[in-house]
Motif scaffolding. Structure first.
Motif, PDB file in Angstrom:
ATOM      1  N   THR A 268      53.532  30.430  55.784  1.00 51.30           N
ATOM      2  CA  THR A 268      52.981  30.987  54.550  1.00 51.30           C
ATOM      3  C   THR A 268      51.904  30.058  54.016  1.00 51.30           C
ATOM      4  O   THR A 268      52.005  28.841  54.129  1.00 51.30           O
ATOM      5  N   ALA A 271      46.663  31.955  49.493  1.00 55.18           N
ATOM      6  CA  ALA A 271      45.526  32.856  49.686  1.00 55.18           C
ATOM      7  C   ALA A 271      44.804  33.027  48.355  1.00 55.18           C
ATOM      8  O   ALA A 271      45.333  33.638  47.425  1.00 55.18           O
ATOM      9  N   ILE A 285      42.948  37.657  54.668  1.00 56.46           N
ATOM     10  CA  ILE A 285      44.019  38.645  54.870  1.00 56.46           C
ATOM     11  C   ILE A 285      43.842  39.372  56.193  1.00 56.46           C
ATOM     12  O   ILE A 285      44.810  39.578  56.949  1.00 56.46           O
ATOM     13  N   ALA A 300      50.973  35.663  53.133  1.00 57.28           N
ATOM     14  CA  ALA A 300      50.020  35.108  52.168  1.00 57.28           C
ATOM     15  C   ALA A 300      50.663  35.002  50.796  1.00 57.28           C
ATOM     16  O   ALA A 300      51.242  35.978  50.299  1.00 57.28           O
ATOM     17  N   GLN A 301      50.565  33.824  50.192  1.00 51.33           N
ATOM     18  CA  GLN A 301      51.008  33.649  48.812  1.00 51.33           C
ATOM     19  C   GLN A 301      49.818  33.926  47.895  1.00 51.33           C
ATOM     20  O   GLN A 301      48.770  33.293  48.029  1.00 51.33           O
ATOM     21  N   ILE A 302      49.981  34.855  46.963  1.00 46.80           N
ATOM     22  CA  ILE A 302      48.886  35.218  46.066  1.00 46.80           C
ATOM     23  C   ILE A 302      49.254  34.881  44.620  1.00 46.80           C
ATOM     24  O   ILE A 302      50.406  34.991  44.215  1.00 46.80           O
ATOM     25  N   LEU A 441      47.036  43.961  46.988  1.00 44.99           N
ATOM     26  CA  LEU A 441      47.857  42.915  47.596  1.00 44.99           C
ATOM     27  C   LEU A 441      49.260  42.879  47.020  1.00 44.99           C
ATOM     28  O   LEU A 441      50.184  42.357  47.649  1.00 44.99           O
ATOM     29  N   ASP A 446      53.097  41.821  53.568  1.00 47.50           N
ATOM     30  CA  ASP A 446      52.757  40.513  54.123  1.00 47.50           C
ATOM     31  C   ASP A 446      52.169  39.568  53.080  1.00 47.50           C
ATOM     32  O   ASP A 446      51.515  38.589  53.403  1.00 47.50           O
ATOM     33  N   THR A 447      52.401  39.860  51.806  1.00 46.90           N
ATOM     34  CA  THR A 447      52.028  38.961  50.709  1.00 46.90           C
ATOM     35  C   THR A 447      53.219  38.796  49.770  1.00 46.90           C
ATOM     36  O   THR A 447      54.068  39.688  49.671  1.00 46.90           O
TER      37      THR A 447
END
Length: 588
Positions: A268, A271, A285, A300-302, A441, A446-447
């Motif tokens: 991870t 992002a 992404i 992805a960490q948002i 997102l 996947d985030t």
């Protein structure tokens, strides 16, 4: 004897799975959820939740409480915002393993990267450990309001193995890599939830040196990943977490994909839309998804809002930091500074001066202040401040409306409320002046919602309030674009974050899961005004922010916060490795 310890009656239950809300009761016994729905029987205590939201406790996977967790039981400010589980040790910085002669070095690393006062860390940390398993043992001694889990940090591991050879650009030997891998595997087997590293030039020690790991080769990182995979196969759980500038010639996603596939673990990364990242967020992404289509598991960490700086006269940066008059008073006690700042003659002198950037730091703050000259991207933080401000809220626009110069408007704004005014300067995630790009997102598998940095950046931000912001802004109040549903928001901050880190015993309101619960009055939910506190050890400073609207927060069946106030209860502890709900299989 009562049938249950606690019953939450008649609330609107948002259970964390993404399913539609429903009205019902939640019964709790021995720290676990015992029944959900129409619950008969009595309890030692009942809470009337009619008209309120009943949701799982929030799981925050990106924090930096590594030092604070050794002395602080309240675990603020994250615990003030409905968080019942934190994962720390992110971005490659932490305090174990640690040889005695590296304590101050590790503190300087944390201070430089995460803006946590070094004096507070020096006074607060007792250092009754050397190895990573011993650090976990030390963490286990102190009960808290929240559960804590942690990563093995790359910086500490490299310093432990390389010693004085750990310098920017240092290349470890094959033996060094094997020893680092052994230490990480040992840490995961002892209960660490993963490993973290940093590969961004923005992360430096207080001496301006790049953090260990910035220039690490894919061979080193993949070897460590394989060690984590061995620990995972032995019953542990391992997440590889990273912050990176994602330079194209580094081929970061290539080795991340390889590591994930060969080690069989999730990777991870942070992002962000950032001036330090060569890849736009969309490309980050898309490249991640190409690797995932080839069998990798990259997440992805948002962040949920612009990341930047809260500016003020006291304790943090300000737009006039490079004026000679400010430089002359910047080290005075606050009372003397304030007297000067409120003096019309001093104001006139400072505003007449040009910025002298010869002493500006060569980091993100200095760069942004020079490039933007500030005013068009700085926003007035009034009592009803919207963290998605439009151009009309900028210092530029409001100064024009007031018929004065932007710098005078900014000066007067900072002097409000007895010199405690604030200005918001979003540096990351706000290139387009809105948050529209984050909306899709927040519906992607996947985030995950993350990057609160709880416990860090004490003098510039307070993003530990992110879970509250998510509910207040994205679910209820957003005016400039689409909102998200309450069900989706709760799932993303509870179940999704928990599952990524193997914490399958929480994040859901169902029988057998941990009784980590928030009762929230959505009509009253509101972020408070930030303030600067000097309550860390040695009088260390930190920006804090509370919120109205949390009726109560419950950890493992115990009420830890009621109407925003800590009850004094400390049912939280250390998480060692993956967790499974006792009755989850039956519930499923």
């Amino acid at each position: 004897m009562p049938a249950f310890d606690l019953i939450i009656r008649g609330g609107t239950i948002v259970d964390g799975t993404g399913a539609e809300r429903f009205t019902g009761d939640v019964a709790i016994k021995d720290g676990l959820i015992a029944a959900v729905g129409a619950v008969s029987g009595d309890a030692t205590r009942e809470i009337d939740a009619a008209g309120k939201i009943v949701a799982p406790g929030f799981v925050d996977i990106h924090t930096h409480y590594d030092g604070q967790a050794t002395w602080d039981q309240e675990m603020a400010p994250s615990s003030w915002h409905g968080v019942t589980t934190v994962v720390m040790g992110n971005c490659g910085v932490g305090f174990a393993p640690a040889k005695p002669d590296r304590h101050e070095w590790l503190i300087s690393l944390m201070e430089g990267v995460e803006d946590i006062p070094g004096t507070a860390l020096s006074e607060g940390i007792t250092w009754d450990w050397e190895t990573f398993p011993e650090y976990l043992d030390a963490l286990e001694k102190l009960p808290r309001t929240v559960d804590i889990g942690t990563h093995v940090p790359h910086g500490a591991v490299r310093a432990y193995v390389l010693g004085e050879r750990e310098q920017p650009g240092a290349v470890p030997t094959a033996e060094d890599i094997a020893e680092m891998s052994r230490i990480v595997e040992e840490g995961v087997r002892a209960g660490a939830l993963g490993f973290s590293t940093s590969r961004t030039v923005l992360h430096k020690s207080v001496d301006g040196e790049l953090v260990p790991g910035t220039t690490a080769t894919p061979e080193e990182l993949v070897a460590i990943g394989k060690a984590m995979g061995r620990a995972k196969d032995a019953g542990g759980h391992a997440v590889f977490e990273m912050a990176s500038d994602l330079q194209r010639d580094w081929n970061e996603f290539e080795w991340m994909g390889r590591l994930s596939r060969e080690a069989g673990i999730p990777v991870t990364f942070a992002a962000l839309e950032s001036i330090a990242k060569e890849m736009p967020l969309k490309e980050q992404i898309a490249t991640m998804r190409a690797e995932n289509d080839n069998g990798a598991n990259i997440v992805a960490q948002i962040a949920l809002r612009g990341n930047g700086i809260i500016m003020a006269w006291q304790g943090t940066v300000n737009p006039f930091a490079f004026r000679p008059s400010w430089q002359a008073i910047k080290d005075l006690p606050w009372a003397e500074q304030k007297a000067k700042l409120l003096d019309p003659a001093f104001k006139a002198q400072l505003l007449s001066e040009a910025n002298d950037y010869s002493e500006a730091p060569k980091d993100i703050i200095g760069v942004v202040m020079v490039i933007t000259q500030g005013w068009a991207l700085q926003y007035e933080m009034d009592p009803d401040f919207d963290y998605e401000p439009d151009a009309s809220a900028s210092v530029n626009a409001r100064a024009q409306a007031a018929g004065i110069s932007p710098q005078e408007y900014a000066y007067d704004m900072l002097c409000r409320d007895d010199g405690t005014g604030f200005i918001y300067l979003p540096i990351l995630n706000y290139a387009d002046g809105n948050l529209d790009f984050l909306h899709p997102l927040q519906h992607a598998d996947d985030t995950v919602n993350s990057l609160s940095d709880g416990g860090a950046h004490c003098g510039t931000i307070c993003d530990a309030a992110s879970p509250t912001f998510m509910l207040e802004h994205w679910v209820r109040d957003r005016k400039r674009g689409d909102r998200i549903t309450l069900e989706n928001a709760i799932k993303r901050q509870c179940r999704d974050t928990a599952v990524l880190y193997g914490l399958e015993d929480r994040g859901v309101i169902a029988p057998g899961f941990l009784a980590d619960i928030n009762v929230i009055d959505m009509d009253r939910l509101k972020l408070g005004r930030p303030w600067l506190a000097f309550d860390l050890p040695a009088g260390g400073k930190r920006l804090l922010q509370k919120a109205d609207g949390y009726v109560c927060t419950i950890k493992s069946g115990v009420v830890t916060f009621e109407k925003g106030n800590w009850t004094g209860e400390t049912p939280g502890g250390l998480i060692r490795g993956p967790q499974r709900a006792e009755l989850a299989e039956a519930a499923e």
